[in-house]
Design a protein around this motif. Structure first.
Motif, PDB file in Angstrom:
ATOM      1  N   GLY A  58       0.764  -1.239   0.000  1.00 16.32           N
ATOM      2  CA  GLY A  58       0.000   0.000   0.000  1.00 16.32           C
ATOM      3  C   GLY A  58       0.790   1.282   0.000  1.00 16.32           C
ATOM      4  O   GLY A  58       0.217   2.362  -0.151  1.00 16.32           O
ATOM      5  N   GLU A  59       2.110   1.231   0.178  1.00 17.69           N
ATOM      6  CA  GLU A  59       2.882   2.475   0.220  1.00 17.69           C
ATOM      7  C   GLU A  59       2.787   3.206  -1.117  1.00 17.69           C
ATOM      8  O   GLU A  59       2.892   2.596  -2.181  1.00 17.69           O
ATOM      9  N   PRO A  60       2.596   4.524  -1.094  1.00 21.19           N
ATOM     10  CA  PRO A  60       2.471   5.287  -2.337  1.00 21.19           C
ATOM     11  C   PRO A  60       3.761   5.270  -3.155  1.00 21.19           C
ATOM     12  O   PRO A  60       4.864   5.312  -2.602  1.00 21.19           O
ATOM     13  N   VAL A  61       3.607   5.206  -4.464  1.00 18.70           N
ATOM     14  CA  VAL A  61       4.764   5.232  -5.357  1.00 18.70           C
ATOM     15  C   VAL A  61       5.599   6.493  -5.133  1.00 18.70           C
ATOM     16  O   VAL A  61       6.835   6.455  -5.164  1.00 18.70           O
ATOM     17  N   TRP A  71       2.585  20.324 -11.999  1.00 15.90           N
ATOM     18  CA  TRP A  71       2.666  21.474 -12.900  1.00 15.90           C
ATOM     19  C   TRP A  71       3.964  21.431 -13.723  1.00 15.90           C
ATOM     20  O   TRP A  71       4.599  22.439 -13.987  1.00 15.90           O
ATOM     21  N   GLY A  72       4.382  20.225 -14.079  1.00 11.16           N
ATOM     22  CA  GLY A  72       5.584  20.063 -14.869  1.00 11.16           C
ATOM     23  C   GLY A  72       6.874  20.165 -14.082  1.00 11.16           C
ATOM     24  O   GLY A  72       7.962  20.040 -14.665  1.00 11.16           O
ATOM     25  N   LEU A  73       6.789  20.361 -12.780  1.00 11.35           N
ATOM     26  CA  LEU A  73       7.971  20.492 -11.933  1.00 11.35           C
ATOM     27  C   LEU A  73       8.205  19.192 -11.170  1.00 11.35           C
ATOM     28  O   LEU A  73       7.293  18.689 -10.509  1.00 11.35           O
ATOM     29  N   PRO A  74       9.411  18.637 -11.227  1.00  9.15           N
ATOM     30  CA  PRO A  74       9.706  17.435 -10.441  1.00  9.15           C
ATOM     31  C   PRO A  74       9.966  17.813  -8.989  1.00  9.15           C
ATOM     32  O   PRO A  74      10.944  18.483  -8.662  1.00  9.15           O
ATOM     33  N   LEU A  75       9.085  17.380  -8.102  1.00  5.41           N
ATOM     34  CA  LEU A  75       9.179  17.744  -6.692  1.00  5.41           C
ATOM     35  C   LEU A  75       9.598  16.548  -5.857  1.00  5.41           C
ATOM     36  O   LEU A  75       9.050  15.449  -6.010  1.00  5.41           O
ATOM     37  N   CYS A  76      10.532  16.760  -4.961  1.00  2.00           N
ATOM     38  CA  CYS A  76      10.851  15.745  -3.972  1.00  2.00           C
ATOM     39  C   CYS A  76       9.742  15.726  -2.919  1.00  2.00           C
ATOM     40  O   CYS A  76       9.252  16.787  -2.511  1.00  2.00           O
ATOM     41  N   VAL A  77       9.355  14.537  -2.505  1.00  4.00           N
ATOM     42  CA  VAL A  77       8.340  14.399  -1.466  1.00  4.00           C
ATOM     43  C   VAL A  77       8.814  13.379  -0.441  1.00  4.00           C
ATOM     44  O   VAL A  77       9.528  12.433  -0.766  1.00  4.00           O
ATOM     45  N   THR A  78       8.400  13.597   0.785  1.00  2.27           N
ATOM     46  CA  THR A  78       8.662  12.648   1.861  1.00  2.27           C
ATOM     47  C   THR A  78       7.353  12.408   2.596  1.00  2.27           C
ATOM     48  O   THR A  78       6.335  13.057   2.319  1.00  2.27           O
ATOM     49  N   THR A  79       7.397  11.519   3.573  1.00  5.07           N
ATOM     50  CA  THR A  79       6.196  11.246   4.359  1.00  5.07           C
ATOM     51  C   THR A  79       5.813  12.403   5.261  1.00  5.07           C
ATOM     52  O   THR A  79       4.795  12.339   5.955  1.00  5.07           O
ATOM     53  N   LEU A 188     -10.014   8.036   4.741  1.00  4.34           N
ATOM     54  CA  LEU A 188      -8.768   8.214   5.486  1.00  4.34           C
ATOM     55  C   LEU A 188      -8.096   6.882   5.806  1.00  4.34           C
ATOM     56  O   LEU A 188      -6.909   6.855   6.142  1.00  4.34           O
ATOM     57  N   ALA A 189      -8.833   5.804   5.719  1.00  2.52           N
ATOM     58  CA  ALA A 189      -8.287   4.473   6.009  1.00  2.52           C
ATOM     59  C   ALA A 189      -8.069   3.665   4.739  1.00  2.52           C
ATOM     60  O   ALA A 189      -7.888   2.443   4.797  1.00  2.52           O
ATOM     61  N   GLU A 190      -8.061   4.345   3.581  1.00  3.67           N
ATOM     62  CA  GLU A 190      -7.944   3.648   2.311  1.00  3.67           C
ATOM     63  C   GLU A 190      -6.801   4.207   1.476  1.00  3.67           C
ATOM     64  O   GLU A 190      -6.465   5.394   1.576  1.00  3.67           O
ATOM     65  N   GLY A 191      -6.203   3.362   0.660  1.00  3.61           N
ATOM     66  CA  GLY A 191      -5.250   3.796  -0.353  1.00  3.61           C
ATOM     67  C   GLY A 191      -4.055   4.565   0.182  1.00  3.61           C
ATOM     68  O   GLY A 191      -3.606   4.381   1.316  1.00  3.61           O
ATOM     69  N   ASP A 192      -3.551   5.468  -0.672  1.00  2.00           N
ATOM     70  CA  ASP A 192      -2.338   6.213  -0.351  1.00  2.00           C
ATOM     71  C   ASP A 192      -2.464   7.069   0.897  1.00  2.00           C
ATOM     72  O   ASP A 192      -1.482   7.279   1.611  1.00  2.00           O
ATOM     73  N   VAL A 193      -3.666   7.588   1.165  1.00  2.00           N
ATOM     74  CA  VAL A 193      -3.797   8.540   2.268  1.00  2.00           C
ATOM     75  C   VAL A 193      -3.466   7.924   3.618  1.00  2.00           C
ATOM     76  O   VAL A 193      -3.158   8.634   4.567  1.00  2.00           O
ATOM     77  N   ARG A 194      -3.483   6.596   3.714  1.00  2.00           N
ATOM     78  CA  ARG A 194      -3.109   5.939   4.975  1.00  2.00           C
ATOM     79  C   ARG A 194      -1.679   6.257   5.381  1.00  2.00           C
ATOM     80  O   ARG A 194      -1.324   6.188   6.555  1.00  2.00           O
ATOM     81  N   PHE A 195      -0.849   6.616   4.400  1.00  2.00           N
ATOM     82  CA  PHE A 195       0.568   6.854   4.652  1.00  2.00           C
ATOM     83  C   PHE A 195       0.912   8.338   4.710  1.00  2.00           C
ATOM     84  O   PHE A 195       2.044   8.694   5.018  1.00  2.00           O
ATOM     85  N   GLU A 196      -0.043   9.200   4.400  1.00  2.00           N
ATOM     86  CA  GLU A 196       0.223  10.636   4.373  1.00  2.00           C
ATOM     87  C   GLU A 196      -0.018  11.248   5.753  1.00  2.00           C
ATOM     88  O   GLU A 196      -0.772  10.701   6.568  1.00  2.00           O
ATOM     89  N   PRO A 197       0.609  12.399   6.034  1.00  2.00           N
ATOM     90  CA  PRO A 197       0.437  13.024   7.354  1.00  2.00           C
ATOM     91  C   PRO A 197      -1.017  13.424   7.588  1.00  2.00           C
ATOM     92  O   PRO A 197      -1.597  14.172   6.786  1.00  2.00           O
ATOM     93  N   SER A 199      -2.336  15.433   9.587  1.00  2.00           N
ATOM     94  CA  SER A 199      -2.552  16.863   9.792  1.00  2.00           C
ATOM     95  C   SER A 199      -2.720  17.613   8.481  1.00  2.00           C
ATOM     96  O   SER A 199      -3.280  18.713   8.451  1.00  2.00           O
ATOM     97  N   ALA A 200      -2.230  17.037   7.385  1.00  2.00           N
ATOM     98  CA  ALA A 200      -2.385  17.658   6.069  1.00  2.00           C
ATOM     99  C   ALA A 200      -3.659  17.219   5.376  1.00  2.00           C
ATOM    100  O   ALA A 200      -4.014  17.769   4.329  1.00  2.00           O
ATOM    101  N   LEU A 201      -4.351  16.246   5.960  1.00  2.00           N
ATOM    102  CA  LEU A 201      -5.552  15.698   5.342  1.00  2.00           C
ATOM    103  C   LEU A 201      -6.834  16.139   6.026  1.00  2.00           C
ATOM    104  O   LEU A 201      -7.817  16.461   5.360  1.00  2.00           O
ATOM    105  N   THR A 202      -6.837  16.126   7.353  1.00  2.00           N
ATOM    106  CA  THR A 202      -8.079  16.404   8.073  1.00  2.00           C
ATOM    107  C   THR A 202      -7.831  17.248   9.314  1.00  2.00           C
ATOM    108  O   THR A 202      -6.877  17.010  10.054  1.00  2.00           O
ATOM    109  N   PRO A 203      -8.700  18.238   9.543  1.00  2.00           N
ATOM    110  CA  PRO A 203      -8.655  18.981  10.801  1.00  2.00           C
ATOM    111  C   PRO A 203      -9.572  18.359  11.850  1.00  2.00           C
ATOM    112  O   PRO A 203      -9.742  18.896  12.937  1.00  2.00           O
ATOM    113  N   GLY A 204     -10.189  17.206  11.483  1.00  2.00           N
ATOM    114  CA  GLY A 204     -11.176  16.583  12.356  1.00  2.00           C
ATOM    115  C   GLY A 204     -12.550  17.202  12.144  1.00  2.00           C
ATOM    116  O   GLY A 204     -12.763  18.073  11.288  1.00  2.00           O
TER     117      GLY A 204
END
Length: 269
Positions: A58-61, A71-79, A188-197, A199-204
């Motif tokens: 399940g870890e995101p690619v 937007w055409g820019l290669p961005l580094c991303v981390t968890t 929030l318990a499915e797919g890639d979002v399980r591995f994302e922070p 705090s960046a997804l939901t304020p509750g």
């Protein structure tokens, strides 16, 4: 084992298998097509097999490769940061339509994460002065590194909990892709979002708390005629429009993303 065999036994969607193998061998996906019969080294094969196992778990690619294009820019991303998504390019498109190419303007990006929105705008509008804030020091490290690697100089970064540390000089445009998923949403318990922070997804709660702060605080930080644009959930159009109306915004805007979902709201002061 050759390239074609490794792709066939990956047990992944073809695009995921190709992206991961291209990452491992340091080539692009077109190279894989032209070299399907090339034999992989044991080191490359072992690394690839380890990554495909993690992807099957399940870890995101994007986290496995440490990279995502936006937007055409290669961005580094981390968890530490949200993975930039195509639907957010709708927000950038609307922002650029409101920013003249030949004028000095000030732009504020609230909750910048990887810096995707701020860097896209700064890249397209080199005369703009973009201020990108985030409450997460780790996220700001990622965003600063992306700006440095892409040689985008017209962005400054600051730690701030929304408007808490943005200064008093007003902005021509404020943009934000804040956390907006409701706290109990099953996605929030499915797919890639399980591995994302989280705090960046939901304020509750109902998912609107961050949007309330952003919309309510924007009029005091915008120049006369300035614009606020925010991303929101597919089912939040009416609720977010009500926030803009309560804050006395005019020229209200609503836009769909490429998938046809309502995704961006905006207004002017």
């Amino acid at each position: 084992m050759n390239v074609g065999g490794a792709l066939a036994q990956a047990g992944l969607a073809p695009i995921d298998a190709q992206v991961l193998l291209a990452f491992v061998v340091g080539r692009d996906r077109s190279w894989l097509v032209a070299h399907r019969d090339d034999v992989l080294s044991r080191e490359h094969l072992d690394t690839y097999n380890a990554l495909t196992r993690r992807r099957r778990d399940g870890e995101p690619v994007a986290y496995l490769t440490g990279m995502r294009e936006f937007w055409g820019l290669p961005l580094c991303v981390t968890t530490d940061v949200l993975i930039p998504r195509p639907e957010t390019e709708t927000l950038v498109e609307l922002a650029l339509a409101r920013l003249p190419v030949d004028a000095d303007v000030r732009v504020l990006d609230l909750g910048t994460g990887s810096g995707a929105i701020a860097l896209a705008i700064a890249h397209e509008r080199p005369l703009a002065q973009v201020v990108a804030i985030d409450a997460s020091p780790a996220a700001l490290d990622v965003a600063r590194a992306n700006a440095e690697r892409l040689s985008i100089r017209n962005v400054t970064f600051a730690a701030s909990d929304w408007y808490g540390n943005v200064g008093v000089e007003p902005f021509d445009l404020i943009v934000s892709n804040p956390p907006y998923i409701a706290g109990g949403d099953p996605h929030l318990a499915e797919g890639d979002v399980r591995f994302e922070p989280s705090s960046a997804l939901t304020p509750g709660g109902d998912g609107l708390d961050a949007l309330r702060v952003i919309v309510d605080g924007a009029p005091a930080r915008l120049v006369p005629g300035g614009t606020l644009l925010v991303e929101h959930g597919y089912d939040q159009r009416e609720a977010v429009a009500a926030l803009f109306q309560a804050a006395r915004f005019t020229r209200l805007t609503a836009a769909r993303d490429l998938a046809g979902q309502w995704r961006v709201a905006g207004g002017a002061i």
